[in-house]
Design an enzyme around this catalytic site. Structure first.
Site, PDB file in Angstrom:
ATOM      1  N   GLY A  75     -25.043  14.597   6.207  1.00  0.00           N
ATOM      2  CA  GLY A  75     -25.988  13.674   6.811  1.00  0.00           C
ATOM      3  C   GLY A  75     -27.017  13.057   5.895  1.00  0.00           C
ATOM      4  O   GLY A  75     -27.746  12.156   6.314  1.00  0.00           O
ATOM      5  N   GLU A 125     -21.307  19.390   4.022  1.00  0.00           N
ATOM      6  CA  GLU A 125     -20.250  18.423   4.301  1.00  0.00           C
ATOM      7  C   GLU A 125     -20.732  16.990   4.070  1.00  0.00           C
ATOM      8  O   GLU A 125     -20.769  16.174   4.998  1.00  0.00           O
ATOM      9  CB  GLU A 125     -19.774  18.602   5.753  1.00  0.00           C
ATOM     10  CG  GLU A 125     -19.169  19.972   6.009  1.00  0.00           C
ATOM     11  CD  GLU A 125     -19.047  20.299   7.484  1.00  0.00           C
ATOM     12  OE1 GLU A 125     -19.526  19.491   8.310  1.00  0.00           O
ATOM     13  OE2 GLU A 125     -18.492  21.359   7.817  1.00  0.00           O
ATOM     14  N   PRO A 126     -21.109  16.643   2.838  1.00  0.00           N
ATOM     15  CA  PRO A 126     -21.537  15.273   2.576  1.00  0.00           C
ATOM     16  C   PRO A 126     -20.353  14.308   2.609  1.00  0.00           C
ATOM     17  O   PRO A 126     -19.251  14.646   2.188  1.00  0.00           O
ATOM     18  CB  PRO A 126     -22.134  15.360   1.168  1.00  0.00           C
ATOM     19  CG  PRO A 126     -21.387  16.490   0.523  1.00  0.00           C
ATOM     20  CD  PRO A 126     -21.125  17.477   1.631  1.00  0.00           C
ATOM     21  N   ARG A 146     -21.099  10.256   3.360  1.00  0.00           N
ATOM     22  CA  ARG A 146     -21.692   8.967   3.023  1.00  0.00           C
ATOM     23  C   ARG A 146     -22.291   8.951   1.612  1.00  0.00           C
ATOM     24  O   ARG A 146     -22.090   8.001   0.861  1.00  0.00           O
ATOM     25  CB  ARG A 146     -22.783   8.630   4.047  1.00  0.00           C
ATOM     26  CG  ARG A 146     -23.362   7.234   3.911  1.00  0.00           C
ATOM     27  CD  ARG A 146     -24.604   7.068   4.779  1.00  0.00           C
ATOM     28  NE  ARG A 146     -24.383   7.461   6.148  1.00  0.00           N
ATOM     29  CZ  ARG A 146     -24.069   6.618   7.134  1.00  0.00           C
ATOM     30  NH1 ARG A 146     -23.951   5.328   6.871  1.00  0.00           N
ATOM     31  NH2 ARG A 146     -23.902   7.064   8.369  1.00  0.00           N
ATOM     32  N   ARG A 173     -19.654  -2.246  10.237  1.00  0.00           N
ATOM     33  CA  ARG A 173     -20.969  -1.617  10.319  1.00  0.00           C
ATOM     34  C   ARG A 173     -22.080  -2.587  10.737  1.00  0.00           C
ATOM     35  O   ARG A 173     -22.917  -2.237  11.586  1.00  0.00           O
ATOM     36  CB  ARG A 173     -21.337  -0.935   9.000  1.00  0.00           C
ATOM     37  CG  ARG A 173     -20.426   0.239   8.640  1.00  0.00           C
ATOM     38  CD  ARG A 173     -20.947   1.012   7.439  1.00  0.00           C
ATOM     39  NE  ARG A 173     -22.168   1.725   7.763  1.00  0.00           N
ATOM     40  CZ  ARG A 173     -23.370   1.348   7.401  1.00  0.00           C
ATOM     41  NH1 ARG A 173     -23.544   0.242   6.674  1.00  0.00           N
ATOM     42  NH2 ARG A 173     -24.434   2.044   7.751  1.00  0.00           N
ATOM     43  N   TYR A 184     -23.603  -1.280  14.101  1.00  0.00           N
ATOM     44  CA  TYR A 184     -24.831  -0.513  13.900  1.00  0.00           C
ATOM     45  C   TYR A 184     -26.027  -1.363  13.476  1.00  0.00           C
ATOM     46  O   TYR A 184     -27.067  -0.816  13.113  1.00  0.00           O
ATOM     47  CB  TYR A 184     -24.619   0.557  12.820  1.00  0.00           C
ATOM     48  CG  TYR A 184     -23.523   1.550  13.094  1.00  0.00           C
ATOM     49  CD1 TYR A 184     -23.579   2.404  14.182  1.00  0.00           C
ATOM     50  CD2 TYR A 184     -22.441   1.657  12.240  1.00  0.00           C
ATOM     51  CE1 TYR A 184     -22.578   3.332  14.414  1.00  0.00           C
ATOM     52  CE2 TYR A 184     -21.430   2.577  12.466  1.00  0.00           C
ATOM     53  CZ  TYR A 184     -21.502   3.421  13.556  1.00  0.00           C
ATOM     54  OH  TYR A 184     -20.506   4.335  13.785  1.00  0.00           O
ATOM     55  N   CYS A 224     -13.376 -14.863  15.927  1.00  0.00           N
ATOM     56  CA  CYS A 224     -13.871 -15.725  17.001  1.00  0.00           C
ATOM     57  C   CYS A 224     -14.843 -14.976  17.911  1.00  0.00           C
ATOM     58  O   CYS A 224     -14.582 -14.781  19.102  1.00  0.00           O
ATOM     59  CB  CYS A 224     -12.692 -16.294  17.790  1.00  0.00           C
ATOM     60  SG  CYS A 224     -13.137 -17.719  18.783  1.00  0.00           S
ATOM     61  N   GLU A 225     -15.942 -14.505  17.332  1.00  0.00           N
ATOM     62  CA  GLU A 225     -17.014 -13.834  18.054  1.00  0.00           C
ATOM     63  C   GLU A 225     -18.313 -14.071  17.311  1.00  0.00           C
ATOM     64  O   GLU A 225     -18.347 -14.008  16.078  1.00  0.00           O
ATOM     65  CB  GLU A 225     -16.777 -12.314  18.128  1.00  0.00           C
ATOM     66  CG  GLU A 225     -15.745 -11.879  19.129  1.00  0.00           C
ATOM     67  CD  GLU A 225     -15.844 -10.386  19.421  1.00  0.00           C
ATOM     68  OE1 GLU A 225     -16.954  -9.836  19.311  1.00  0.00           O
ATOM     69  OE2 GLU A 225     -14.809  -9.793  19.747  1.00  0.00           O
ATOM     70  N   TYR A 269     -17.421   4.486   5.669  1.00  0.00           N
ATOM     71  CA  TYR A 269     -17.277   3.874   7.000  1.00  0.00           C
ATOM     72  C   TYR A 269     -16.977   2.381   6.905  1.00  0.00           C
ATOM     73  O   TYR A 269     -17.400   1.596   7.747  1.00  0.00           O
ATOM     74  CB  TYR A 269     -18.529   4.141   7.851  1.00  0.00           C
ATOM     75  CG  TYR A 269     -18.871   5.611   7.891  1.00  0.00           C
ATOM     76  CD1 TYR A 269     -18.062   6.502   8.594  1.00  0.00           C
ATOM     77  CD2 TYR A 269     -19.949   6.120   7.174  1.00  0.00           C
ATOM     78  CE1 TYR A 269     -18.340   7.853   8.602  1.00  0.00           C
ATOM     79  CE2 TYR A 269     -20.233   7.471   7.174  1.00  0.00           C
ATOM     80  CZ  TYR A 269     -19.425   8.332   7.890  1.00  0.00           C
ATOM     81  OH  TYR A 269     -19.687   9.686   7.891  1.00  0.00           O
TER      82      TYR A 269
END
Length: 421
Positions: free
Chosen positions: A239, A275-276, A278, A314, A318, A346-347, A375
């Site tokens: 994290g 548990e890295p 990112r 992302r 996010y 197309c958004e 990610y």
């Protein structure tokens, strides 16, 4: 720190010009730096010097087998959250005794496959899951090593979609019920309780939430040992955040995180797992795209690029920020321009940045999205029938395509037309 720097007026990945890769593989594509991956793993490993430990890379950040083999060669374990990730880790040559299986929805088939293939431990998320692991283990005539993931009800002060340690989140067992759940686990003959697991979220930029969670884990360890449980391993999750902009305050360093672990948990003489994901992969990757058009709107300029939200979701999902830079370095003193940077899907959600001030670019110029290694490729899709984009790994002055772009025919021919059509 990363290894994507300007040299001779253009962006390099280690010792390879990014434009050279683009000329060979086309755009858009992901590019990873071996040197950055290795450096970031070693920072975590060295931060826990003096403690028995294993750094288990969180594969969900970036799971290409070339990345896994790069890290496994340094001694990394793997944190997996699906049967597919377990199979990828095994295919990359990672031994089962260095693979930890996390996640709230493990199926009986996934549990069976991992027990047959070898597993370091299951991080159990619920009592029903515990019962299924026990049943499968008894069926196979083995004993499954487990930790129980406790939810410490700690606010990680991160994005709501990536917070995992509050009481309203779906993860883990309330820490208030931990002793009851551990007693039940000890009664199941197919299980061997070996430790405690905790993970409170992703992209944390302060150490205080970790400290609060780990102090609760330390107290729980003492309580469980007093009741006869052998707690020899603490899985502390991951994290720790990364700087997505070059201007904001930097998150804590791995060495500071390691010292916090030593200060809060070192007296327990437990093996430590972290548990890295990112922080190892994030700044080790960029996404490179080409400008298609500069479109002048009524009150703004749109930079329309060939990368889209299906390639890097992302920002759409996010509201995430990525620094975006030209691959060809701008002339010193050139006046910066303001753009809305958008893709061809197309958004309206296919927007990477609004009113971004940056060095000017034009049609056919290359741009790079920094900090896109985590990610990015793993969350990509074929929305709008856009093929998945290539992944490239650089090692010094060499580069290799580690996942090629499928052709349109390959993508379309996966469909099967029923007989009646």
């Amino acid at each position: 720190m990363d290894h994507f720097l300007y040299r001779h007026g253009e962006l390099y990945a280690e010792d390879v010009a990014v434009s050279e890769i683009a000329a060979e593989v086309g755009t858009p594509f992901y590019c990873y730096s071996t040197a950055t991956l290795e450096r970031h793993f070693r920072l975590f490993d060295e931060a826990l010097d003096g403690m028995e430990h294993l750094v288990c890379y969180a594969m969900k950040a970036a799971s290409n087998q070339a990345i896994l083999k790069t890290l496994a060669a340094l001694g990394a374990g793997m944190d997996v959250v699906s049967g597919g990730e377990y199979a990828r880790a095994i295919a990359a040559g990672v031994p089962g005794d260095r693979i930890v299986f996390s996640g709230v929805g493990k199926t009986a088939d996934e549990i069976r496959a991992t027990l047959k293939g070898g597993i370091r431990q299951f991080n159990v998320e619920s009592e029903p899951e515990m019962e299924v692991i026990n049943a499968v283990a008894l069926e196979l005539g083995v004993v499954a090593p487990i930790t129980v993931r406790v939810n410490p009800d700690v606010d990680a002060k991160t994005h709501a979609k990536i917070a995992t340690g509050k009481s309203e989140n779906k993860f883990g067992i309330p820490i208030s019920r931990a002793k009851e759940v551990y007693a039940h686990a000890a009664s199941l003959p197919g299980l061997k309780v070996i430790g405690i697991d905790v993970h409170i979220g992703s992209q944390l930029t302060q150490l205080e939430p970790f400290k609060m969670a780990y102090e609760k884990v330390a107290a729980l360890t003492e309580e469980l040992r007093a009741e006869g449980h052998e707690i020899k391993r603490l899985d502390l999750g991951g994290g720790l955040g990364i700087p997505y902009t070059r201007s904001n305050d930097a998150p804590p360093l791995p060495v500071e995180y390691g010292q916090l672990i030593k200060d809060t948990l070192g007296h327990l003489n437990c093996e430590i797992e972290i548990e890295p994901g990112r922080l190892i992969a994030g700044n080790a990757g960029i996404m490179v795209s080409k400008v298609i058009y500069i479109k002048e709107g009524e009150d703004r300029s749109f930079m329309i690029i060939d990368g889209a939200m299906n390639d890097l979701i992302r920002p759409a999902m996010y509201e995430a920020h990525h620094d975006i830079i030209p691959v060809a370095e701008a002339t010193p003193g050139v006046e910066k321009q303001q753009y809305d940077i958008v893709g061809p899907v197309c958004e309206s959600g296919d927007t990477f940045a609004k009113e971004r001030v940056m060095d000017p670019v034009g049609a056919d110029d290359l741009i790079a999205f920094r900090s896109a290694g985590a990610y990015g490729a793993v969350m990509a899709s074929e929305y709008n029938s856009r093929p998945l984009i290539p992944e490239v790994l650089v090692h010094g002055d060499q580069f290799a395509v580690i996942r090629r772009r499928p052709t349109l025919d390959e993508m379309i021919n996966r469909d099967t037309i029923p007989e009646w059509l």
